[in-house]
Scaffold this motif. Structure first.
Motif, short mmCIF file in Angstrom:
data_model
loop_
_atom_site.label_atom_id
_atom_site.label_comp_id
_atom_site.label_asym_id
_atom_site.label_seq_id
_atom_site.Cartn_x
_atom_site.Cartn_y
_atom_site.Cartn_z
N SER A 74 61.51 49.34 35.80
CA SER A 74 60.16 49.96 36.30
C SER A 74 60.07 49.29 37.44
O SER A 74 58.74 48.83 37.43
N TYR A 75 60.09 48.38 38.17
CA TYR A 75 59.52 47.23 39.01
C TYR A 75 58.60 48.52 40.46
O TYR A 75 57.34 48.33 40.33
N THR A 76 59.38 50.03 40.35
CA THR A 76 58.71 50.67 41.96
C THR A 76 57.34 50.83 41.03
O THR A 76 56.51 51.17 41.77
N SER A 77 57.32 51.48 39.54
CA SER A 77 56.47 51.72 38.33
C SER A 77 55.18 50.98 39.20
O SER A 77 53.73 50.79 39.33
N GLN A 78 56.10 49.16 38.60
CA GLN A 78 54.90 48.65 38.66
C GLN A 78 53.93 47.53 39.96
O GLN A 78 52.93 47.59 40.00
N THR A 79 55.46 48.03 40.35
CA THR A 79 54.54 47.61 42.48
C THR A 79 53.20 48.80 42.75
O THR A 79 52.19 47.82 42.95
N ALA A 80 53.61 50.36 42.61
CA ALA A 80 52.56 51.22 42.97
C ALA A 80 51.04 50.37 42.35
O ALA A 80 50.56 51.34 42.72
N GLU A 81 51.73 50.60 40.22
CA GLU A 81 50.00 49.97 40.21
C GLU A 81 49.95 48.64 40.49
O GLU A 81 48.29 48.86 40.53
N ALA A 82 50.49 47.74 41.14
CA ALA A 82 49.43 46.69 41.21
C ALA A 82 49.10 46.73 43.09
O ALA A 82 47.96 46.19 43.50
N LEU A 83 49.94 47.99 43.83
CA LEU A 83 48.57 48.25 44.77
C LEU A 83 47.26 49.33 44.85
O LEU A 83 46.53 49.43 45.57
N ASP A 84 47.65 49.72 43.67
CA ASP A 84 46.54 50.78 43.18
C ASP A 84 44.99 50.37 43.01
O ASP A 84 44.12 50.30 43.39
N LYS A 85 45.77 48.36 42.06
CA LYS A 85 44.99 47.55 42.16
C LYS A 85 43.61 47.04 43.01
O LYS A 85 42.52 46.34 43.54
N LEU A 86 45.10 46.79 43.78
CA LEU A 86 44.89 45.85 45.41
C LEU A 86 43.54 47.31 46.28
O LEU A 86 42.79 46.18 46.30
N GLU A 87 43.96 48.08 46.23
CA GLU A 87 43.08 48.73 47.09
C GLU A 87 41.28 49.42 46.58
O GLU A 87 40.39 49.19 47.36
N SER A 88 41.11 48.21 44.96
CA SER A 88 39.60 48.31 44.55
C SER A 88 38.88 47.49 44.97
O SER A 88 37.89 47.14 44.97
N LEU A 89 40.04 46.53 46.26
CA LEU A 89 39.51 44.96 46.25
C LEU A 89 38.43 45.90 47.58
O LEU A 89 37.65 45.49 48.31
N GLU A 90 39.04 47.12 48.04
CA GLU A 90 37.92 47.69 49.60
C GLU A 90 37.13 48.40 49.21
O GLU A 90 35.86 48.13 50.04
N SER A 91 36.47 48.50 47.65
CA SER A 91 35.38 48.56 47.39
C SER A 91 34.82 47.81 46.95
O SER A 91 33.37 47.84 47.17
N PHE A 92 35.00 46.38 46.57
CA PHE A 92 34.03 45.39 46.58
C PHE A 92 33.53 44.66 47.88
O PHE A 92 32.33 44.10 48.11
N VAL A 93 33.82 44.95 48.60
CA VAL A 93 33.73 45.06 50.85
C VAL A 93 31.89 45.74 50.40
O VAL A 93 31.64 45.38 50.54
N HIS A 94 32.67 47.10 50.16
CA HIS A 94 31.57 48.35 50.48
C HIS A 94 30.60 47.91 50.30
O HIS A 94 29.35 47.88 50.16
N GLN A 95 30.39 47.49 48.55
CA GLN A 95 29.35 47.36 47.73
C GLN A 95 28.69 45.99 47.78
O GLN A 95 27.32 46.47 48.37
N ALA A 96 29.37 45.05 48.51
CA ALA A 96 28.84 43.89 48.46
C ALA A 96 27.73 44.55 50.07
O ALA A 96 26.93 43.42 49.85
N ASP A 97 28.72 44.48 51.38
CA ASP A 97 27.37 45.13 51.95
C ASP A 97 26.67 45.99 52.37
O ASP A 97 25.82 46.03 52.63
N HIS A 98 26.74 46.63 51.10
CA HIS A 98 25.87 48.03 50.75
C HIS A 98 24.43 46.81 50.62
O HIS A 98 23.26 46.66 50.94
N LEU A 99 25.24 46.00 49.42
CA LEU A 99 23.84 45.18 48.90
C LEU A 99 23.15 44.04 49.77
O LEU A 99 21.97 44.45 50.10
N ARG A 100 23.94 43.81 50.76
CA ARG A 100 23.46 42.73 51.89
C ARG A 100 22.18 43.55 52.74
O ARG A 100 21.36 42.94 53.36
N GLU A 101 22.92 45.48 53.14
CA GLU A 101 22.28 46.33 54.21
C GLU A 101 20.28 46.56 53.24
O GLU A 101 20.18 46.38 54.23
#
Length: 336
Positions: A264-291
């Motif tokens: 199940s390597y392909t499905s697990q890799t896709a799940e890990a990538l989905d988790k990594l995409e949430s990192l972009e959301s953290f950047v947006h929230q942190a910058d919103h707090l700064r602004e």
């Protein structure tokens, strides 16, 4: 015939008579040429001339002292200008070194993966320009405060700097779309700035801590509002930090599961990538707090206080960059 007898006065009596007669002639001469008040007018005229001479000398001394102060002020300003130019050259050298390091890193990635992230490269160049413009705006605001610029003009300068910070947050959002790890890592900042980095930027509570001593006397309602804002910032920072920690934990667990999973390597890799995409959301929230922190502080403070706060915050990061340049340019320590 008897001739008249001629009597001769003794010579001593003639001399006395002549002296008395001469004194009488002097007195007549003085009486005819000098009025009774003329001696007073002569003394008064002499004193007036002396007073004029003293005043002229004092005026010359004051003018010489004024010119001396101006020369001293110009010399100090020249030294300050030269110091700023030196610091600017050091910052440019630091940026050039960082740019060379980034290029080398990009070349290494290109060799490994065959691609270079154009969005990251564009952000790196835009950020260098942003810093130059920011320093110019801070310098203009500083001159405005020192020269007694009106509140209306200062307000325009303050809003221009706040808008400039918003431009930085927009640039970071665009860069995070290409590579959120690059933004979070702070490779686009100097080494000392990275030491204080929090989710790709400054902590909002840090902003309040830095500017507070430079604001001057505050009203009671301002103190209450600032304390409340700092408390809210600290709570939001803690929540985002916990979210980042949770993301790291879940990502580590996913990678550990990938190493032990079979078929199940392909499905697990896709799940890990989905988790990594949430990192972009953290950047947006942190910058919103700064602004929002910048905007709320500008609303709590008066125009002059907001200007002083932005100057203090800009100078703080300028010192961090200058310290980083000095640290990078230091002589290597000898091996013992």
């Amino acid at each position: 015939m008897t001739s008249p007898t001629t009597e001769y006065a003794p010579s001593s009596r003639i001399g006395l008579y002549e002296r008395i007669r001469q004194i009488g002639l002097w007195e007549g001469a003085f009486d005819s040429t000098i009025s009774p008040g003329s001696s007073v007018s002569i003394i008064t005229g002499t004193e007036a001339k002396l007073e004029d001479k003293i005043q002229k000398r004092l005026a010359q001394n004051r003018e010489a002292a004024r010119k001396s102060r101006m020369r001293k002020k110009a010399y100090v300003q020249q030294l300050e200008t030269e110091r700023l130019k030196l610091a600017q050259l050091e910052l440019e050298l630091e940026r050039a070194r960082q740019h060379g390091l980034l290029n080398a890193t990009a070349a290494a990635h290109m060799g490994a993966y065959g691609t270079v992230n154009s969005g990251v490269s564009a952000f790196d160049m835009e950020y260098g320009h942003w810093v130059d413009v920011q320093e110019a705006k801070i310098s203009e605001l500083k001159n405005g405060v020192q020269s007694g610029t009106s509140d209306a003009e200062l307000r325009l300068m303050v809003e221009s700097i706040l808008s400039h910070y918003c431009d930085l947050f927009r640039m970071k959002r665009e860069a995070a779309r290409f590579d959120a790890f690059y933004v979070v890592s702070g490779m686009w900042r100097t080494s000392v700035e990275r030491f204080f980095l929090w989710i790709g930027g400054f902590r909002p509570s840090e902003l309040i801590t830095v500017v507070r001593p430079h604001l001057g006397p505050l009203r009671e309602d301002q103190v209450t509002s600032i304390d409340s804002l700092r408390h809210s910032c600290a709570q939001a920072e803690e929540a985002l930090s916990q979210g980042m920690d949770k993301l790291q934990q879940t990502l580590a667990q996913s990678l550990a599961f990938l190493a032990s999973a079979a078929g199940s390597y392909t499905s697990q890799t896709a799940e890990a990538l989905d988790k990594l995409e949430s990192l972009e959301s953290f950047v947006h929230q942190a910058d919103h707090l700064r602004e929002q922190t910048l905007i709320q502080m500008s609303r709590i403070l008066t125009t002059h206080q907001a200007a002083k706060g932005l100057i203090a915050f800009g100078d703080y990061f300028h010192r961090l960059r200058a310290l980083s340049a000095l640290w990078t340019a230091r002589c290597p320590r000898e091996m013992e």
